[in-house]
Write an enzyme that holds these catalytic residues in place. Structure first.
Site: not given
Length: 373
Positions: A7, A156, A216, A219, A292-293, A342, A344
């Site tokens: 990737n 994708d 999904h 980030n 987000m954490r 989503g 975690n």
């Protein structure tokens, strides 16, 4: 067989080495032999490599380009000290590449040959930030492993080619679509397709009866409406900028804002597009971070108003899309979460579905707290 999965991003290369065969695939039990990432390609790169069952190895070394990154990965896999249980590069049987954009030409995964490469070159203007790096990864793997090792490109956009015209066309002059293929393509298709498949496996539901909304959330973030196992609508559009609020992307905005901000700030349209892609979303609202954490920690520990605001807007936008897709589908049997956030974040899942009890969506609090990927 052993499949190397690559990737390629703008400045990174992520990889996994997977052992698979028909029996393993039938039991959904492919074996991951190794994984890792080469970060900050183009300078002093950070390499993080890990063989299954062993601690990760981290080091820094100059990595000039994506070909050099691929060489570093293969050199490590083949080394006696890596712990990867294969007998050298000759035991890599195939290479799979994640390619962001397949345009209208690529509607499914394909084996890479010269014609595919030519058609991939034609997609570069559709995804100038992503496809050139994906293509470099294909060329690099061919150069290092040789043309005899088969390579596959997985797109994708491919899963979303089942969108009907009324979902993928924009309400702009139709000749713009005919001349320039300006339309909704959608992204994260490999993720949405996989979680729809897993939903079928877990529930024992036949494909033609699947009617779900998938989210999904990472980030990058997107929603997808799936009916009969097919994508029928999705939130990302011509580019990955449209749709949900993301880490640094704005998601949906009034398009007239581009000219307005450019005039007020003395910027070009390209400057504003950069702001919308790289300085907006959670980062832009909070002024702190796109992670987000960290935002959840700031909201809990310091009651930071803008961190909480960013979280609330993120959840609200996702909840709006669920409502829209419930209308498009005529109802759904499940909402499926995936991606780093989503999978975690029980708090975000709860924040998104809160208020959707009206259509029968009930979140079990204890199960939600336990579900961390």
């Amino acid at each position: 067989m052993n499949v190397l999965v690559l990737n390629n991003g703008s400045s990174s290369l992520k990889f996994q080495l997977i052992r698979t065969d028909p029996d393993l695939a039938a039991r959904d039990a492919d074996e991951r032999l190794a994984r890792g990432v080469v970060d900050r390609i183009g300078g002093q790169a950070l390499l993080t490599f890990q063989a299954a069952g062993r601690p990760a190895r981290r080091e820094t070394t100059p990595v000039r380009d994506h070909r050099t990154a691929v060489e570093e990965v293969l050199r490590w896999i083949a080394s006696e000290t890596s712990g990867v249980p294969i007998g050298g590069l000759r035991e890599i049987d195939a290479v799979g590449h994640r390619v962001v954009h397949g345009g209208e030409y690529f509607r499914r995964s394909v084996l890479v040959d010269d014609e595919v490469l030519r058609n991939l070159e034609d997609t570069l203007d559709l995804a100038p930030l992503h496809n050139p790096h994906n293509l470099r990864g294909i060329y690099a793997a061919r150069e290092v492993l040789g043309p005899g090792v088969p390579q596959a490109a997985v797109f994708d956009t491919a899963f979303h080619h089942t969108l009907p015209e009324h979902a993928y066309l924009y309400a702009i002059p139709y000749p713009l679509y005919r001349r320039h293929r300006v339309r909704r393509y959608g992204f994260h298709g490999t993720s949405h397709r996989y979680v729809a498949y897993r939903y079928r496996v877990l529930t024992g539901m036949p494909r033609e009866k699947v009617r779900i909304v998938t989210l999904h959330l990472g980030n990058g973030a997107s929603a997808c409406a799936i009916a009969g196992g097919n994508s029928v609508d999705t939130s990302m559009g011509f580019t990955p900028l449209e749709g949900l609020v993301m880490g640094t992307r704005s998601g949906d905005i009034d398009p007239a804002l581009v000219d307005y901000i450019a005039a007020k700030e003395g910027l070009t349209a390209a400057d504003v597009e950069l702001i919308l892609n790289k300085q907006s979303g959670l980062l832009g609202i909070s002024g702190l971070t796109h992670d987000m954490r960290d935002l959840l920690a700031e909201a809990r520990e310091h009651d930071d108003r803008r961190a909480r605001l960013a979280i609330d807007i993120f959840c609200y936008r996702a909840r709006k899309y669920i409502g829209a897709y419930l209308a498009a589908l005529g109802g759904a049997d499940a909402v499926v979460f995936t991606g780093g956030i989503g999978e975690n974040s029980p708090e975000i899942r709860e924040g998104i579905v809160d208020g959707l009890q009206w259509f029968g969506l009930e979140l079990d609090p204890e199960s939600n707290r336990q579900m961390v990927g």
